[in-house]
Design a protein around this motif. Structure first.
Motif, PDB file in Angstrom:
ATOM      1  N   ALA A 580      46.027  -4.972 137.020  1.00 32.06           N
ATOM      2  CA  ALA A 580      46.565  -5.756 138.134  1.00 32.06           C
ATOM      3  C   ALA A 580      47.990  -6.204 137.849  1.00 32.06           C
ATOM      4  CB  ALA A 580      45.665  -6.960 138.401  1.00 32.06           C
ATOM      5  N   GLU A 581      48.764  -6.380 138.909  1.00 34.05           N
ATOM      6  CA  GLU A 581      50.147  -6.852 138.813  1.00 34.05           C
ATOM      7  C   GLU A 581      50.149  -8.380 138.733  1.00 34.05           C
ATOM      8  OE1 GLU A 581      54.372  -6.446 138.832  1.00 34.05           O
ATOM      9  OE2 GLU A 581      52.833  -4.884 138.750  1.00 34.05           O
ATOM     10  N   PHE A 582      50.706  -8.914 137.635  1.00 40.54           N
ATOM     11  CA  PHE A 582      50.729 -10.355 137.411  1.00 40.54           C
ATOM     12  C   PHE A 582      52.095 -10.926 137.823  1.00 40.54           C
ATOM     13  CE2 PHE A 582      51.141 -14.147 134.610  1.00 40.54           C
ATOM     14  CZ  PHE A 582      50.002 -14.830 135.031  1.00 40.54           C
ATOM     15  N   PRO A 583      52.132 -12.105 138.446  1.00 35.88           N
ATOM     16  CA  PRO A 583      53.431 -12.696 138.827  1.00 35.88           C
ATOM     17  C   PRO A 583      54.305 -12.946 137.602  1.00 35.88           C
ATOM     18  CG  PRO A 583      51.611 -13.811 139.942  1.00 35.88           C
ATOM     19  CD  PRO A 583      50.994 -12.912 138.926  1.00 35.88           C
ATOM     20  N   ARG A 584      55.449 -12.330 137.584  1.00 39.40           N
ATOM     21  CA  ARG A 584      56.319 -12.376 136.404  1.00 39.40           C
ATOM     22  C   ARG A 584      56.778 -13.811 136.084  1.00 39.40           C
ATOM     23  NH1 ARG A 584      59.234  -8.070 134.397  1.00 39.40           N
ATOM     24  NH2 ARG A 584      58.768  -6.896 136.300  1.00 39.40           N
ATOM     25  N   HIS A 585      56.993 -14.624 137.129  1.00 38.77           N
ATOM     26  CA  HIS A 585      57.528 -15.963 136.901  1.00 38.77           C
ATOM     27  C   HIS A 585      56.527 -16.885 136.208  1.00 38.77           C
ATOM     28  CE1 HIS A 585      55.358 -16.447 140.746  1.00 38.77           C
ATOM     29  NE2 HIS A 585      55.171 -17.687 140.348  1.00 38.77           N
ATOM     30  N   GLN A 586      55.259 -16.462 136.097  1.00 32.73           N
ATOM     31  CA  GLN A 586      54.255 -17.289 135.446  1.00 32.73           C
ATOM     32  C   GLN A 586      54.144 -16.992 133.952  1.00 32.73           C
ATOM     33  OE1 GLN A 586      51.429 -17.225 139.396  1.00 32.73           O
ATOM     34  NE2 GLN A 586      50.422 -17.572 137.455  1.00 32.73           N
ATOM     35  N   LEU A 587      55.025 -16.122 133.446  1.00 38.88           N
ATOM     36  CA  LEU A 587      55.089 -15.856 132.012  1.00 38.88           C
ATOM     37  C   LEU A 587      56.206 -16.693 131.418  1.00 38.88           C
ATOM     38  CD1 LEU A 587      54.712 -11.961 131.977  1.00 38.88           C
ATOM     39  CD2 LEU A 587      52.980 -13.648 131.338  1.00 38.88           C
ATOM     40  N   ILE A 588      55.872 -17.581 130.484  1.00 39.12           N
ATOM     41  CA  ILE A 588      56.837 -18.494 129.874  1.00 39.12           C
ATOM     42  C   ILE A 588      57.046 -18.077 128.425  1.00 39.12           C
ATOM     43  CG2 ILE A 588      57.345 -20.893 129.291  1.00 39.12           C
ATOM     44  CD1 ILE A 588      55.434 -21.693 131.548  1.00 39.12           C
ATOM     45  N   PHE A 589      58.270 -17.731 128.073  1.00 42.77           N
ATOM     46  CA  PHE A 589      58.600 -17.241 126.731  1.00 42.77           C
ATOM     47  C   PHE A 589      58.361 -18.317 125.672  1.00 42.77           C
ATOM     48  CE2 PHE A 589      61.693 -16.977 123.287  1.00 42.77           C
ATOM     49  CZ  PHE A 589      61.442 -15.706 122.795  1.00 42.77           C
ATOM     50  N   ARG A 590      57.706 -17.936 124.557  1.00 42.74           N
ATOM     51  CA  ARG A 590      57.511 -18.849 123.442  1.00 42.74           C
ATOM     52  C   ARG A 590      58.207 -18.362 122.165  1.00 42.74           C
ATOM     53  NH1 ARG A 590      52.954 -22.115 123.034  1.00 42.74           N
ATOM     54  NH2 ARG A 590      53.621 -22.396 120.887  1.00 42.74           N
ATOM     55  N   CYS A 668      53.329  -6.050 134.676  1.00 42.22           N
ATOM     56  CA  CYS A 668      54.409  -6.401 135.609  1.00 42.22           C
ATOM     57  C   CYS A 668      55.280  -5.154 135.738  1.00 42.22           C
ATOM     58  CB  CYS A 668      55.218  -7.583 135.090  1.00 42.22           C
ATOM     59  SG  CYS A 668      54.298  -9.101 134.852  1.00 42.22           S
ATOM     60  N   VAL A 669      54.938  -4.286 136.675  1.00 42.25           N
ATOM     61  CA  VAL A 669      55.652  -3.005 136.811  1.00 42.25           C
ATOM     62  C   VAL A 669      56.241  -2.814 138.200  1.00 42.25           C
ATOM     63  CG1 VAL A 669      54.308  -1.868 135.003  1.00 42.25           C
ATOM     64  CG2 VAL A 669      53.470  -1.830 137.356  1.00 42.25           C
ATOM     65  N   SER A 670      56.144  -3.840 139.035  1.00 36.62           N
ATOM     66  CA  SER A 670      56.692  -3.684 140.385  1.00 36.62           C
ATOM     67  C   SER A 670      58.208  -3.732 140.381  1.00 36.62           C
ATOM     68  CB  SER A 670      56.138  -4.777 141.305  1.00 36.62           C
ATOM     69  OG  SER A 670      56.499  -6.057 140.819  1.00 36.62           O
ATOM     70  N   SER A 671      58.778  -4.304 139.305  1.00 33.55           N
ATOM     71  CA  SER A 671      60.230  -4.357 139.170  1.00 33.55           C
ATOM     72  C   SER A 671      60.572  -4.327 137.691  1.00 33.55           C
ATOM     73  CB  SER A 671      60.782  -5.625 139.819  1.00 33.55           C
ATOM     74  OG  SER A 671      60.226  -6.779 139.201  1.00 33.55           O
ATOM     75  N   ASP A 672      61.833  -4.075 137.382  1.00 30.67           N
ATOM     76  CA  ASP A 672      62.272  -4.068 135.989  1.00 30.67           C
ATOM     77  C   ASP A 672      62.525  -5.493 135.504  1.00 30.67           C
ATOM     78  OD1 ASP A 672      62.162  -1.335 135.635  1.00 30.67           O
ATOM     79  OD2 ASP A 672      64.189  -1.019 136.419  1.00 30.67           O
ATOM     80  N   PRO A 673      62.333  -5.752 134.212  1.00 30.57           N
ATOM     81  CA  PRO A 673      61.844  -4.820 133.202  1.00 30.57           C
ATOM     82  C   PRO A 673      60.322  -4.657 133.254  1.00 30.57           C
ATOM     83  CG  PRO A 673      62.264  -6.950 132.223  1.00 30.57           C
ATOM     84  CD  PRO A 673      62.717  -7.050 133.649  1.00 30.57           C
TER      85      PRO A 673
END
Length: 881
Positions: A580-590, A668-673
């Motif tokens: 499934a495509e996951f919303p990219r903005h919900q990934l927070i870099f650690r 997350c493949v709907s847009s780059d990266p």
């Protein structure tokens, strides 16, 4: 042009957030990066026992530093180490004077003093106020102490402690990482007490490890819990430390006790003038108990002698739905200062912080005189120049004459031209190396002298590994040279004469005559190395370990080690991506885990992921909280081939569905990266988990020491064998099975992953050959090292080494007494099979029947090694005993 020069001259500082569990790199006593002139002592017995001989595992001189005469209980003799820069220290190792068997002196206890400026000295205390650390029990063993809390200092003094008059000698090593945050001290109101409804105890929200001055309910001139790298939990009553009180992880203040001002004022002092980009404050937000993140903050800047009148202000977005503690990032508009004063305004009754860090840059511009007198490592001066933003109320600039600026102009212009020329040369070298790699990829691979060579990954597999000094993995570290470059290094082709297979061939002339027959003993064939015929096989009925035409997916992110049948990949490329495509903005870099030629591996928080995956999710229920995930990300500038490989890797990972294998969760493949999101256990990898524990006993129970039982270890072994049995059923070859690649959840469930190679912490576990690959040679079968053969049978060999790690509680590296070169030579002894090969010893915790199973995994002939199905069936009964 001015903008171009500005971009060139911006030198970004490293992010100051530090994880104490991973900041454990040797700082240079043993390998000599700390020079002799930085080692001093209060006294020495002889010239040959001076401070320069206090290096761990070194036998130079008379084998250690020894203070003069008999040490008395009242003495304060010390060894002083100058680290040349502020450093975050998390571990300290000591050793006695062995002197090749002649020594008999060691320190049973010691204390640590430290200083950030060389003038004001502080005594280290643990979280319960104890100053004395346990030392050695013999002259040769290494004893390490975790520093909790960690020390932030430039100078460290080791002070041996004795209860009776005795002779003492010491060798030491310090472990940690640079303190790039640059914070020297913070000042704040003293933390306060809280009484919670239904909780009979009083909750102390003070800064218990603060090393500055406590005066008139004010903390000043020191550092403490806000810089120890430990973030508080969502529930401030829950603690991360042992044997401490509720609320320990937070420094907190109540609104109505701060007068009518409605804010908490803190001041931060730094080592030099910096341009601040942001401040990150880890704040509690348990609004149900009257605790919220601050509503707004205003920060004033002091670049020289006076405070600038215009502050930077920031208002937060208050959240009354999510009680999670979080980092609040405050932008600081690139303002220049050496001190900051910030006022944090209340949003509720309480405000609680557990960590504060700063991100800053040193900007060098030809518009102001250098700030003189700031010393940096190596004794050089740190020349930092900056411009003050134009304003009607500008602060007084540092005193400087215009004539001095004009005199420096030719020098600055010359420096700019030199920098530009260096950049042009670097760009040319990068392009040239990439061209060489492409040529080599197209050229046919040749067999060394028409015989045999080690088959390595292609140039597209070029990776970037950070190779800082490595943390202690052994009580007896291997001899021989080590890589001590503290920077990221892109690995390119080296001189062909460096290639180790050529050296091996000279040492093993018989290898060329019988390598083919030996390699074919398992019945597998490799067209580019040799073709097996029936009369060459040791056993024609041997199982077929397929490796012909495999596809390796290591090059994109520098971490994946799976070898997969090409037929599987071809069939998958014709299918759509099922994840499934996951919303990219919900990934927070650690944290960045690793970096490859075309991609990176990040540790991220995924907000709302369990709900997104729905029922049947492999993740535990978090009540809406974020979970840790590993995110492999393809760079936007990656080649089309790398992009195709990345999509193939996604499709292959989506096939893996086993409770003991890391799963692909979403993409997350709907847009780059392009990104793939996989599981990452919050308890980390098995290596780190075990090395922090002892075997369960009445002593560990009585002292609350983290422990594991023998049953736990056997259960872990069964789970790893189960996961590998699943991979073997798909003809997948892992190629890097080890405890560092086994992740662990809170229920001690193991999941096999492939992140080990991309993590700096384990760079010492990999050996670089010909600049084209790094290989985990201490876990590799002899045919993998000598012939480049990676099969299910070589995974079985690695499984035996992984079992050995488990039953030594990961307290040392495999073959810790051998250097990397000696490990390779030992693989030649396995090839010769003349009884001179060195095996790993039997761990004391390991049952004899289990060690026999390990020895079968290390059989010279691959047909004699058990299968993973057989290993699983042999191990499973042990768990029920």
């Amino acid at each position: 042009m001015h903008l171009f020069l500005l971009l060139i001259l911006q030198l970004p500082a490293a992010i100051g957030q530090i994880d104490p569990e991973h900041c454990r790199y040797a700082l240079g006593m043993e390998d000599g990066r700390i020079p002799n002139e930085d080692l001093t002592a209060s006294s020495r017995w002889y010239e040959t026992t001076g401070p320069q001989y206090a290096r761990l595992n070194s036998e130079d001189g008379d084998g250690a530093w020894c203070p003069e005469g008999q040490l008395e209980p009242s003495d304060s003799q010390y060894l002083q180490i100058d680290l040349r820069r502020l450093t975050f220290l998390t571990l300290f190792g000591t050793q006695g004077r062995y002197a090749r068997g002649l020594g008999k002196e060691f320190a049973t206890h010691y204390r640590l003093n430290y200083s950030r400026d060389g003038q004001l000295w502080k005594s280290w205390k643990n979280r319960l106020g104890k100053e004395v650390l346990d030392g050695n029990k013999d002259t040769y063993g290494i004893f390490s102490n975790d520093l909790k809390p960690p020390i932030i200092a430039r100078f460290v003094r080791v002070i041996p402690v004795t209860r009776l008059s005795s002779t003492v000698c010491m060798r030491v090593e310090l472990y940690g990482c640079p303190w790039d945050d640059g914070l020297l001290s913070y000042s704040a109101p003293e933390g306060q007490l809280m009484t919670a409804p239904g909780n009979p105890s009083v909750i102390s929200l003070n800064d218990s490890t603060y090393d500055g001055v406590h005066e008139k309910r004010k903390l000043s001139g020191g550092l403490g819990q806000l810089t120890d790298g430990v973030t508080g939990r969502d529930d401030f009553l829950a603690i991360r430390q042992y044997n401490v009180w509720q609320g320990y992880d937070y420094l907190g203040w109540r609104n109505d006790t701060q007068g009518t001002q409605g804010y908490v004022e803190m001041e931060f002092v730094f080592d030099r003038l910096r341009n601040f980009t942001s401040m990150k404050v880890h704040s509690n937000n348990m609004y149900t108990r009257g605790v919220k993140i601050f509503s707004s903050v205003s920060c004033w800047f002091k670049p020289s002698l006076s405070w600038e009148p215009e502050p930077v202000s920031f208002s937060t977005i208050l959240d009354d739905r999510n009680p999670s503690a979080r980092y609040v990032t405050v932008p600081l508009s690139r303002r220049a200062a050496r001190s900051l004063r910030c006022r944090f305004y209340y949003a509720d009754v309480w405000m609680m912080f557990s960590e504060i860090s700063f991100q800053s840059e040193d900007i060098i511009l030809p518009t102001q005189q250098p700030l003189m007198g700031t010393s940096v490592p190596g004794g050089h001066r740190d020349i930092t120049m900056t411009t003050t933003p134009k304003s009607d109320n500008t602060a007084a600039a540092p005193s400087a004459g215009s004539s001095s600026d004009e005199g420096n102009t030719p020098i600055l212009i010359g420096c700019l031209v030199t920098i530009i020329l260096l950049l042009v040369i670097i760009i040319f070298l990068i392009l040239w190396c990439q061209c060489v790699c492409k040529v080599l990829e197209k050229a046919p691979r040749q067999i060394l002298d028409e015989e045999v060579t080690v088959r390595l990954s292609s140039c597209s597999d070029t990776i970037i590994l950070q190779t800082p000094p490595v943390p202690p993995r052994s009580r007896h570290p291997p001899a021989g040279p080590t890589n001590t470059d503290p920077h990221y290094e892109r690995v390119f082709l080296l001189d062909p004469q460096y290639q180790n297979p050529a050296v091996l061939r000279n040492k093993l002339p018989e290898l060329s005559q019988s390598a083919e027959a030996s390699a074919c003993g398992g019945g597998y064939a490799e067209p580019d190395v040799t073709q097996c015929t029936p009369h060459q096989s040791f056993n024609n009925n041997a199982p077929h370990y397929a490796e012909t035409d495999i596809v390796r997916l290591q090059g994109v992110t520098g971490s994946n080690m799976y070898a997969v049948p090409a037929l599987t990949v071809d069939s998958l490329t014709r299918k759509d991506i099922s994840a499934a495509e996951f919303p990219r903005h919900q990934l927070i870099f650690r944290e960045k885990l690793g970096e490859g030629q075309f991609g990176e591996v990040h540790l991220c928080e995924a907000e709302g992921l369990p709900e997104f995956l729905g029922e049947g999710s492999p993740l535990p229920d978090r009540d809406g909280h974020s979970v840790l995930v590993a995110v492999k990300q393809l760079r936007a500038d990656a080649t089309s081939q790398a992009r195709n490989d990345f999509l193939k890797e996604i499709k292959i990972m989506s096939r893996l569905d086993d409770p003991n294998i890391i799963r692909l969760l979403c993409v997350c493949v709907s847009s780059d990266p392009l990104c793939m999101v996989t599981e990452y256990m919050e308890n980390g990898d098995l290596n780190m988990f075990l090395c922090q524990r002892e075997i369960e006993s009445t002593l560990t129970h009585a002292n609350n020491i983290p422990s594991v039982s023998l049953s736990d270890l056997l259960h872990m072994a069964v789970q790893i064998s189960s996961g590998m049995k699943y991979l073997a059923s798909l003809n997948f070859v892992h190629r890097d099975l080890a405890t560092r690649n086994c992740l662990l959840d809170r229920r001690l469930t193991i999941k096999i992953a492939d992140f080990g190679m991309s993590r700096n912490l384990y760079s010492s576990d990999y050996y670089r050959i010909q600049g084209r690959a790094v290989l985990p040679i201490r876990w590799m079968a002899w045919e993998s090292i000598l012939l480049g053969k990676f099969t299910t049978a070589s995974d079985v060999w690695a499984f035996g080494v992984t079992l050995w790690e488990i039953f030594t509680l990961c307290k040392e590296q495999p073959y810790s007494l051998l250097s990397d070169e000696q490990v390779i030579e030992n693989s030649g002894e396995f090839f010769r099979n003349q009884g001179r090969q060195i095996f790993l010893y039997a761990p004391p915790l390991c049952p004899p029947s289990l060690f026999e199973l390990m020895m079968r995994c290390w059989s010279r002939n691959i047909t004699d090694r058990p299968t993973f199905e057989g290993l699983y069936q042999a191990l499973r009964p042990h768990v029920n005993q």
